[in-house]
Design an enzyme around this catalytic site. Structure first.
Site, short mmCIF file in Angstrom:
data_model
loop_
_atom_site.label_atom_id
_atom_site.label_comp_id
_atom_site.label_asym_id
_atom_site.label_seq_id
_atom_site.Cartn_x
_atom_site.Cartn_y
_atom_site.Cartn_z
N ASP A 12 0.78 -1.24 0.00
CA ASP A 12 0.00 0.00 0.00
C ASP A 12 0.81 1.29 0.00
O ASP A 12 0.52 2.22 0.78
CB ASP A 12 -0.95 0.02 1.21
N LYS A 110 -7.17 -4.82 -2.83
CA LYS A 110 -7.91 -5.32 -1.67
C LYS A 110 -8.81 -4.22 -1.13
O LYS A 110 -8.61 -3.04 -1.40
CB LYS A 110 -6.94 -5.80 -0.59
N CYS A 155 -1.80 -2.77 7.87
CA CYS A 155 -1.79 -3.66 6.71
C CYS A 155 -0.53 -4.53 6.63
O CYS A 155 -0.60 -5.69 6.23
CB CYS A 155 -2.00 -2.85 5.43
#
Length: 202
Positions: A12, A110, A155
């Site tokens: 990310d 996601k 994450c």
């Protein structure tokens, strides 16, 4: 020859998680040069990308009266309500311009299911709905993972713990990550990663 059983998972590194973004992690962009350098060391390279619809259940704005960073209960358990971030197709959801995305073998998105959040690169937050990443890595013959990216305590940690539970050998390079550290979340994440067998390195 690079070890084909060892993959780099870059979590990310998107505009909304970097300085100036909607859910900025302090110094989030400072890790990019090291990540780009690491890309050349791995035969298998995967980028994850948070990819939310506007009506995502994890957005505080979609819960009347709720404040960002407050907690709510979802069918799958407690859920932090976040500022709107990484909306599909937005500039905030795009990878940071400095990230060497052309070197990646796979981009896995996601958080695109409106009713459930997805911190981990392997499972939605119900810990049951797979993203498909495990299957990809298995078919590539990968046994070892090195994780970097944003944010260490959400994450990255969720991905590392899930990967270890799936039987991968997992290392998190903390120097190539940055944390949010929401109410002690970084210390908690470190303890949980170590308990799952994840190696933490600088």
């Amino acid at each position: 020859m690079r070890d084909t059983s060892h993959a780099l998972i870059v979590i990310d590194v998107q505009n909304d998680f970097c300085p100036g973004g909607a859910l900025a992690v302090a110094d989030g962009d400072a890790i990019i040069p090291r990540i780009n350098e690491l890309m050349g060391d791995f035969a298998v390279k995967v980028l994850t990308q948070d990819w939310h619809p506007e009506d995502h259940a994890s957005f505080a704005a979609n819960h009347p009266g709720a404040e960002p960073f407050s907690l709510t209960e979802m069918p799958y358990g407690p859920q932090v309500l976040w500022p709107i971030h990484c909306v599909q197709g937005s500039d905030g959801a795009a990878f940071h311009a400095g990230l060497a995305t052309d070197l990646a073998d796979l981009v896995i998105r996601k958080g695109f299911r409106a009713a459930i959040d997805s911190y981990s690169a392997f499972f939605e937050n119900d810990h049951a709905t797979p993203t498909g990443l495990e299957g990809y890595l298995r078919t590539r013959g990968v046994t070892d993972l090195t994780l970097v990216g944003l944010a260490t305590d959400f994450c990255v940690a969720y991905s590392a713990i899930d990967a270890a539970k799936l039987g991968f050998n997992v290392t998190v390079l903390e120097g190539a990550c940055r944390a949010i550290d929401l109410d002690g979340s970084l210390a908690k994440a470190r303890a949980e990663m170590r308990a799952a067998g994840v190696r933490l390195e600088a």
